[in-house]
Write an enzyme that holds these catalytic residues in place. Structure first.
Site, PDB file in Angstrom:
ATOM      1  N   ARG A   5     -16.016 -10.369  -8.434  1.00 24.99           N
ATOM      2  CA  ARG A   5     -16.261 -11.000  -7.136  1.00 24.99           C
ATOM      3  C   ARG A   5     -17.552 -10.503  -6.496  1.00 24.99           C
ATOM      4  O   ARG A   5     -17.800  -9.317  -6.412  1.00 24.99           O
ATOM      5  CB  ARG A   5     -15.089 -10.685  -6.219  1.00 24.99           C
ATOM      6  CG  ARG A   5     -15.391 -10.830  -4.760  1.00 24.99           C
ATOM      7  CD  ARG A   5     -14.553 -11.883  -4.134  1.00 24.99           C
ATOM      8  NE  ARG A   5     -14.962 -12.062  -2.759  1.00 24.99           N
ATOM      9  CZ  ARG A   5     -14.197 -11.839  -1.723  1.00 24.99           C
ATOM     10  NH1 ARG A   5     -12.968 -11.429  -1.892  1.00 24.99           N
ATOM     11  NH2 ARG A   5     -14.643 -12.040  -0.505  1.00 24.99           N
ATOM     12  N   ARG A  62     -15.266 -17.975  -4.211  1.00 20.76           N
ATOM     13  CA  ARG A  62     -14.935 -16.651  -4.736  1.00 20.76           C
ATOM     14  C   ARG A  62     -14.069 -16.734  -5.980  1.00 20.76           C
ATOM     15  O   ARG A  62     -13.229 -17.619  -6.111  1.00 20.76           O
ATOM     16  CB  ARG A  62     -14.236 -15.803  -3.677  1.00 20.76           C
ATOM     17  CG  ARG A  62     -12.929 -16.316  -3.236  1.00 20.76           C
ATOM     18  CD  ARG A  62     -12.762 -16.582  -1.762  1.00 20.76           C
ATOM     19  NE  ARG A  62     -13.879 -16.518  -0.894  1.00 20.76           N
ATOM     20  CZ  ARG A  62     -14.004 -15.613   0.092  1.00 20.76           C
ATOM     21  NH1 ARG A  62     -13.106 -14.700   0.271  1.00 20.76           N
ATOM     22  NH2 ARG A  62     -15.027 -15.670   0.892  1.00 20.76           N
ATOM     23  N   ASP A  94      -9.818 -13.528  -4.209  1.00 21.24           N
ATOM     24  CA  ASP A  94      -9.728 -12.893  -2.902  1.00 21.24           C
ATOM     25  C   ASP A  94      -8.298 -12.377  -2.773  1.00 21.24           C
ATOM     26  O   ASP A  94      -7.357 -13.120  -3.047  1.00 21.24           O
ATOM     27  CB  ASP A  94     -10.008 -13.968  -1.837  1.00 21.24           C
ATOM     28  CG  ASP A  94     -10.105 -13.417  -0.435  1.00 21.24           C
ATOM     29  OD1 ASP A  94     -10.396 -12.217  -0.273  1.00 21.24           O
ATOM     30  OD2 ASP A  94      -9.889 -14.199   0.512  1.00 21.24           O
ATOM     31  N   ASP A 124      -5.873 -10.633   0.008  1.00 21.39           N
ATOM     32  CA  ASP A 124      -5.724 -10.226   1.409  1.00 21.39           C
ATOM     33  C   ASP A 124      -4.327  -9.669   1.637  1.00 21.39           C
ATOM     34  O   ASP A 124      -3.346 -10.270   1.200  1.00 21.39           O
ATOM     35  CB  ASP A 124      -5.915 -11.430   2.345  1.00 21.39           C
ATOM     36  CG  ASP A 124      -7.353 -11.892   2.433  1.00 21.39           C
ATOM     37  OD1 ASP A 124      -8.267 -11.079   2.178  1.00 21.39           O
ATOM     38  OD2 ASP A 124      -7.561 -13.072   2.750  1.00 21.39           O
TER      39      ASP A 124
HETATM   40  N1  LIG Z   1      -5.533  -7.440   5.970  1.00 19.96           N
HETATM   41  C1  LIG Z   1      -6.657  -7.370   5.255  1.00 19.96           C
HETATM   42  N2  LIG Z   1      -6.651  -7.657   3.938  1.00 19.96           N
HETATM   43  C2  LIG Z   1      -7.795  -7.605   3.208  1.00 19.96           C
HETATM   44  N3  LIG Z   1      -8.995  -7.247   3.703  1.00 19.96           N
HETATM   45  C3  LIG Z   1      -9.051  -6.935   5.004  1.00 19.96           C
HETATM   46  C4  LIG Z   1      -7.895  -6.999   5.839  1.00 19.96           C
HETATM   47  N4  LIG Z   1      -8.272  -6.621   7.097  1.00 19.96           N
HETATM   48  C5  LIG Z   1      -9.562  -6.354   7.047  1.00 19.96           C
HETATM   49  N5  LIG Z   1     -10.061  -6.530   5.813  1.00 19.96           N
HETATM   50  C6  LIG Z   1     -11.456  -6.290   5.451  1.00 19.96           C
HETATM   51  O1  LIG Z   1     -12.056  -7.490   5.110  1.00 19.96           O
HETATM   52  C7  LIG Z   1     -12.951  -7.261   4.051  1.00 19.96           C
HETATM   53  C8  LIG Z   1     -12.953  -8.425   3.140  1.00 19.96           C
HETATM   54  O2  LIG Z   1     -13.572  -9.422   3.715  1.00 19.96           O
HETATM   55  P1  LIG Z   1     -13.782 -10.689   2.832  1.00 19.96           P
HETATM   56  O3  LIG Z   1     -15.193 -10.747   2.401  1.00 19.96           O
HETATM   57  O4  LIG Z   1     -12.721 -10.767   1.743  1.00 19.96           O
HETATM   58  O5  LIG Z   1     -13.463 -11.756   3.904  1.00 19.96           O
HETATM   59  P2  LIG Z   1     -13.175 -13.200   3.573  1.00 19.96           P
HETATM   60  O6  LIG Z   1     -12.096 -13.215   2.516  1.00 19.96           O
HETATM   61  O7  LIG Z   1     -14.464 -13.899   3.291  1.00 19.96           O
HETATM   62  O8  LIG Z   1     -12.586 -13.760   4.895  1.00 19.96           O
HETATM   63  P3  LIG Z   1     -11.131 -13.649   5.436  1.00 19.96           P
HETATM   64  O9  LIG Z   1     -10.961 -12.224   5.875  1.00 19.96           O
HETATM   65  O10 LIG Z   1     -11.162 -14.638   6.540  1.00 19.96           O
HETATM   66  O11 LIG Z   1     -10.149 -14.018   4.342  1.00 19.96           O
HETATM   67  C9  LIG Z   1     -12.414  -6.108   3.258  1.00 19.96           C
HETATM   68  O12 LIG Z   1     -13.470  -5.353   2.749  1.00 19.96           O
HETATM   69  C10 LIG Z   1     -11.579  -5.362   4.246  1.00 19.96           C
HETATM   70  O13 LIG Z   1     -12.221  -4.182   4.654  1.00 19.96           O
HETATM   71  N1  LIG Z   2      -8.275 -23.439   1.087  1.00 18.60           N
HETATM   72  C1  LIG Z   2      -8.815 -22.243   1.251  1.00 18.60           C
HETATM   73  N2  LIG Z   2      -9.878 -22.101   2.050  1.00 18.60           N
HETATM   74  C2  LIG Z   2     -10.420 -20.869   2.231  1.00 18.60           C
HETATM   75  C3  LIG Z   2      -9.896 -19.739   1.567  1.00 18.60           C
HETATM   76  C4  LIG Z   2      -8.793 -19.928   0.704  1.00 18.60           C
HETATM   77  O1  LIG Z   2      -8.276 -18.963   0.085  1.00 18.60           O
HETATM   78  N3  LIG Z   2      -8.272 -21.177   0.581  1.00 18.60           N
HETATM   79  N4  LIG Z   2     -10.437 -18.515   1.771  1.00 18.60           N
HETATM   80  C5  LIG Z   2     -11.442 -18.363   2.608  1.00 18.60           C
HETATM   81  C6  LIG Z   2     -11.986 -17.035   2.872  1.00 18.60           C
HETATM   82  O2  LIG Z   2     -11.083 -16.100   3.022  1.00 18.60           O
HETATM   83  C7  LIG Z   2     -12.071 -19.485   3.302  1.00 18.60           C
HETATM   84  N5  LIG Z   2     -11.467 -20.730   3.044  1.00 18.60           N
END
Ligand SMILES: Nc1ncnc2c1ncn2[C@@H]1O[C@H](COP(=O)(O)OP(=O)(O)OP(=O)(O)O)[C@@H](O)[C@H]1O
Ligand SMILES: Nc1nc2c(c(=O)[nH]1)N=C(CO)CN2
Length: 175
Positions: free
Chosen positions: A84, A93, A96, A98
């Site tokens: 990634r 990506r 991902d 979360d």
């Molecule tokens: N609950 C969580 N799970 C995963 N990452 C988290 C969480 N809370 C904060 N973060 C932070 O977010 C960062 C990851 O951001 P990332 O680039 O994956 O955001 P994104 O996936 O683009 O957007 P989103 O957070 O909206 O899904 C990680 O490095 C981490 O430090």
């Molecule tokens: N449908 C969908 N859209 C997204 C997604 C994802 O996992 N699914 N993740 C994102 C960034 O976290 C932004 N947009």
């Protein structure tokens, strides 16, 4: 393994099913993480940054002895191992991971927000999460996640891609 956590997986680059399989097998290799349940896999229209390919999304429940920050480190390591790269916020990506919920905890540190701050506004997360845990609420509140989902206008962008077969779904991911 006393702690219960929910992890969301998303991917929209390359062999998306393979990416989910790889991420789940790497989680499964961790002695301190036990896979408990998995949702179906959904194909979802991109949200946020819409000029990108559709995602596969799913949610899994794990039991773990890892503290939240260490669990996050493992997730970031797996994202890294699968190649990634962070280029566009909310952009394409390979994988991902979360952390959505961790027990009934609320935490806000520089690196980690639990529950995940956008959990309650994303149908692509709420639909698979509620599939495996229909009564889930925001931690330490009486706010049902189903109520949040009901208020999201556009849920058509989330379609079942591979139905959970009712038995051991993780069998899908065995190599
Ligand atoms: N609950 C969580 N799970 C995963 N990452 C988290 C969480 N809370 C904060 N973060 C932070 O977010 C960062 C990851 O951001 P990332 O680039 O994956 O955001 P994104 O996936 O683009 O957007 P989103 O957070 O909206 O899904 C990680 O490095 C981490 O430090
Ligand atoms: N449908 C969908 N859209 C997204 C997604 C994802 O996992 N699914 N993740 C994102 C960034 O976290 C932004 N947009």
């Amino acid at each position: 393994m006393k702690n219960r956590a929910f992890i969301a997986l998303g991917t929209n680059i390359g062999d998306r099913f393979r990416n989910l399989c790889d991420a789940i097998s790497l989680l499964n290799e961790e002695a301190e993480i036990e896979l408990v349940r998995s949702s179906s896999i959904y194909e979802t229209d991109p949200v946020g940054y819409t000029d990108q390919d559709p995602f596969l999304n799913m949610v899994i429940e794990v039991r773990t002895s890892l503290e939240p920050v260490v669990l996050l480190e493992k997730c970031l390591q797996i994202e890294h191992a699968l190649g990634r790269k962070r280029i566009i916020r909310w952009g394409p990506r390979i994988i991902d991971l979360d952390i959505l919920l961790y027990n009934q905890e609320n935490m806000e540190t520089e690196k980690l927000f639990i529950p995940h701050p956008r959990l309650h506004e994303r149908a692509f997360v709420l639909i698979p999460l509620l599939e495996i845990s229909p009564d889930e609420k925001l931690p330490r509140t009486n706010q049902s996640l189903q109520d949040f989902l009901d208020k999201i206008p556009d849920r058509e962008g989330v379609r079942v891609w591979k139905q959970k077969n009712g038995e051991d779904v993780f069998a899908l991911f065995e190599n």
